[in-house]
Write an enzyme that holds these catalytic residues in place. Sequence first.
Site, PDB file in Angstrom:
ATOM      1  N   ASP A  22      60.167   4.779 -38.867  1.00 43.17           N
ATOM      2  CA  ASP A  22      59.670   3.616 -38.126  1.00 43.17           C
ATOM      3  C   ASP A  22      58.159   3.538 -38.341  1.00 43.17           C
ATOM      4  O   ASP A  22      57.394   4.314 -37.766  1.00 43.17           O
ATOM      5  CB  ASP A  22      60.008   3.768 -36.631  1.00 43.17           C
ATOM      6  CG  ASP A  22      59.433   2.629 -35.783  1.00 43.17           C
ATOM      7  OD1 ASP A  22      58.618   1.825 -36.307  1.00 43.17           O
ATOM      8  OD2 ASP A  22      59.796   2.542 -34.598  1.00 43.17           O
ATOM      9  N   HIS A 137      50.762   2.206 -21.329  1.00 36.35           N
ATOM     10  CA  HIS A 137      51.517   0.972 -21.628  1.00 36.35           C
ATOM     11  C   HIS A 137      52.811   0.890 -20.819  1.00 36.35           C
ATOM     12  O   HIS A 137      53.449  -0.167 -20.756  1.00 36.35           O
ATOM     13  CB  HIS A 137      51.860   0.893 -23.118  1.00 36.35           C
ATOM     14  CG  HIS A 137      50.655   0.792 -23.995  1.00 36.35           C
ATOM     15  ND1 HIS A 137      49.737  -0.221 -23.863  1.00 36.35           N
ATOM     16  CD2 HIS A 137      50.204   1.579 -25.004  1.00 36.35           C
ATOM     17  CE1 HIS A 137      48.768  -0.049 -24.763  1.00 36.35           C
ATOM     18  NE2 HIS A 137      49.029   1.039 -25.461  1.00 36.35           N
ATOM     19  N   ASP A 174      40.885   4.017 -24.090  1.00 36.73           N
ATOM     20  CA  ASP A 174      41.811   3.859 -25.224  1.00 36.73           C
ATOM     21  C   ASP A 174      41.537   2.481 -25.848  1.00 36.73           C
ATOM     22  O   ASP A 174      41.104   1.561 -25.165  1.00 36.73           O
ATOM     23  CB  ASP A 174      43.253   3.930 -24.695  1.00 36.73           C
ATOM     24  CG  ASP A 174      44.294   3.951 -25.792  1.00 36.73           C
ATOM     25  OD1 ASP A 174      44.856   5.024 -26.054  1.00 36.73           O
ATOM     26  OD2 ASP A 174      44.577   2.880 -26.386  1.00 36.73           O
ATOM     27  N   HIS A 176      43.644   0.366 -26.928  1.00 34.62           N
ATOM     28  CA  HIS A 176      44.651  -0.630 -26.536  1.00 34.62           C
ATOM     29  C   HIS A 176      44.508  -0.973 -25.055  1.00 34.62           C
ATOM     30  O   HIS A 176      44.087  -0.134 -24.259  1.00 34.62           O
ATOM     31  CB  HIS A 176      46.067  -0.100 -26.790  1.00 34.62           C
ATOM     32  CG  HIS A 176      46.341   0.244 -28.217  1.00 34.62           C
ATOM     33  ND1 HIS A 176      46.218   1.530 -28.706  1.00 34.62           N
ATOM     34  CD2 HIS A 176      46.739  -0.536 -29.261  1.00 34.62           C
ATOM     35  CE1 HIS A 176      46.527   1.532 -29.999  1.00 34.62           C
ATOM     36  NE2 HIS A 176      46.836   0.294 -30.365  1.00 34.62           N
ATOM     37  N   ASP A 267      41.806   6.507 -29.848  1.00 33.72           N
ATOM     38  CA  ASP A 267      42.009   5.546 -30.940  1.00 33.72           C
ATOM     39  C   ASP A 267      40.873   4.526 -30.962  1.00 33.72           C
ATOM     40  O   ASP A 267      40.792   3.696 -31.852  1.00 33.72           O
ATOM     41  CB  ASP A 267      43.385   4.861 -30.835  1.00 33.72           C
ATOM     42  CG  ASP A 267      43.779   4.517 -29.426  1.00 33.72           C
ATOM     43  OD1 ASP A 267      42.900   4.518 -28.529  1.00 33.72           O
ATOM     44  OD2 ASP A 267      44.982   4.240 -29.182  1.00 33.72           O
ATOM     45  N   TYR A 307      44.916   8.573 -33.149  1.00 25.46           N
ATOM     46  CA  TYR A 307      45.857   8.787 -34.253  1.00 25.46           C
ATOM     47  C   TYR A 307      45.219   9.283 -35.536  1.00 25.46           C
ATOM     48  O   TYR A 307      45.920   9.529 -36.510  1.00 25.46           O
ATOM     49  CB  TYR A 307      46.674   7.500 -34.464  1.00 25.46           C
ATOM     50  CG  TYR A 307      47.282   7.069 -33.147  1.00 25.46           C
ATOM     51  CD1 TYR A 307      48.356   7.775 -32.608  1.00 25.46           C
ATOM     52  CD2 TYR A 307      46.720   6.048 -32.388  1.00 25.46           C
ATOM     53  CE1 TYR A 307      48.876   7.449 -31.359  1.00 25.46           C
ATOM     54  CE2 TYR A 307      47.233   5.711 -31.142  1.00 25.46           C
ATOM     55  CZ  TYR A 307      48.307   6.424 -30.636  1.00 25.46           C
ATOM     56  OH  TYR A 307      48.805   6.117 -29.397  1.00 25.46           O
TER      57      TYR A 307
HETATM   58  C1  X5A Z   1      49.082   5.004 -26.249  1.00 21.94           C
HETATM   59  C2  X5A Z   1      48.820   4.113 -27.433  1.00 21.94           C
HETATM   60  C3  X5A Z   1      49.627   2.395 -28.910  1.00 21.94           C
HETATM   61  C4  X5A Z   1      50.853   1.609 -29.228  1.00 21.94           C
HETATM   62  C5  X5A Z   1      50.660   0.754 -30.469  1.00 21.94           C
HETATM   63  C6  X5A Z   1      51.907  -0.019 -30.833  1.00 21.94           C
HETATM   64  N1  X5A Z   1      49.788   3.256 -27.792  1.00 21.94           N
HETATM   65  N2  X5A Z   1      51.682  -0.875 -31.964  1.00 21.94           N
HETATM   66  O1  X5A Z   1      47.768   4.211 -28.051  1.00 21.94           O
HETATM   67 ZN    ZN Z   2      45.935   3.309 -27.749  1.00 19.93          ZN
END
Ligand code: X5A
Ligand code: ZN
Length: 512
Positions: A22, A137, A174, A176, A267, A307
């Site tokens: 994935d 999330h 973060d 996101h 990230d 990441y």
């Molecule tokens: C915890 C976090 C990122 C999800 C990305 C999905 N989630 N495209 O960094």
């Molecule tokens: Zn994130």
Amino acid sequence: MASGTVLIYDEEMTTHKLLWSDPICDIEVPERLSSSYEQLKCYHLVERCVHVPAREGSEEEILLVHSSEHLEVAKSTQTMNEEELKRVSENYDAFFFHPNTYRCARLAVGATLQLVDAVMSGKGRNGMALVRPPGHHSQRNAANGFCLFNNVAIAAEYAKLKYDLQRILIVDWDVHHGQGTQYIFEEDPSVLYFSWHRYEHQEFWPSLKESDYDAVGLGKGKGFNINLPWNKVGMGNSDYLAAFFHVLLPVAFEFDPELVIVSSGYDSGIGDPEGQMNATPEVFAHLTHFLMQLANGKLCVILEGGYHLKSLAESVCMTVKTLLGDPVPQITGEMAPCRSAVESIQNVRAAHKPYWKWLTYEDTSFLQNLSTKSNLLKKANSNLSTEHDSKITNSNENVKVERFLELHMKSILFPVPPIKTATTDSTGLAHFLPVAVHLVKEMDKTEIKTLVSGFYVDLVEDDKTLLSLGSMLAILDKILKKEVRNGIAASPTPAVSAAVALRHSVRFGFQR
Ligand code: X5A
Ligand code: ZN
């Protein structure tokens, strides 16, 4: 009195992993945890922390935030085969189940609550929990974006209940948007949620209208949800610091939280494939240091995303190092936020002006001016960077962040130009010092006698003591003239001279 920094890590959380192919989820790997922990060991930070074991979060604790339906679905995955796991996972946007995912997610919740307990009970001053899966999330009834249970949101509800807290600050750095956390506390004025996130005018995942700066909270919670959307990639240290200076910190000090919890995703750091930002690891030392000034230092840092393994690990180390009280490394390079960052900052400030008086009091006309000036004027005033950190990444796509960080961390941790250290000994001590040494001359004996005769009547007749004193005073003189930061005195009677010097620095030093 709490003094230690708590570190929570349980290797079992590395067993949660993607079992099929994935391309969206394959960055959320077990090595995120293990390599961060290894790097902490490397910097000798692990041995300086107070270790608290993780535990499983209880069902009751998970139900503080999540529906029983969500809990039951998660629980049911423990006995599923790969095909069934894949099918359940497909019900969510970017999540994967492994047979041990439920167990890991309960450990992630429990580790987070253990940290809250340690900090609230005074076992530690602050701390960090390295957890997987992440949480921000995750929503009342849904897994999302690699998150199953919302660790930080559960921790906030738990702290409110168990410690009767009225004001908790959640800082989500973060890259996101923690939309899950926003939904959970939208109407709750006792939890102030701040998130900055890559947004690109709603182009970037999760591409929600409600991630924009005008989502300020609902009902009684109006003013307690702060979104700072980044509309361009490549944000760097100066943009993050500007966001703290001009948005988060004024509000946070006015809010005056009793506990600060960080949704600590890295990230948002340089090299991350998701974030595409440019902030270097040491910026997280500064962000951490600022937050340590709130809530009497009660700061719980919980891992979320991140990441790029090297960037993640270095940034985790910077955070823990700062929690331990080490001095923060200097930030170098462009120190003005870029135009797009200033626009976002102005927008969120305007949206929140009705709710926070400290935003009204701060004069930010200088930011306004910056965003309207021509490029030439801006350059002339060197106020605003129009392009992001071109020195670091933009010039060359092939730049290896890993290689960059390898060199960068060395220059950050052993900064040049070095701090100047003085010594009175030319032979014995010089090789200990990492930096250039300035020799200082001993003082004249009669000079010393005159200086100290007023209060060390019984000491001044001893020749060795006079020699020690002379060495110490000579260095002290350099320190007071700001020629050096510190020094080492060669001395036949070190204990005496040190004691005397200390008393002298109190008597004389601070009167100049
Ligand atoms: C915890 C976090 C990122 C999800 C990305 C999905 N989630 N495209 O960094
Ligand atoms: Zn994130």
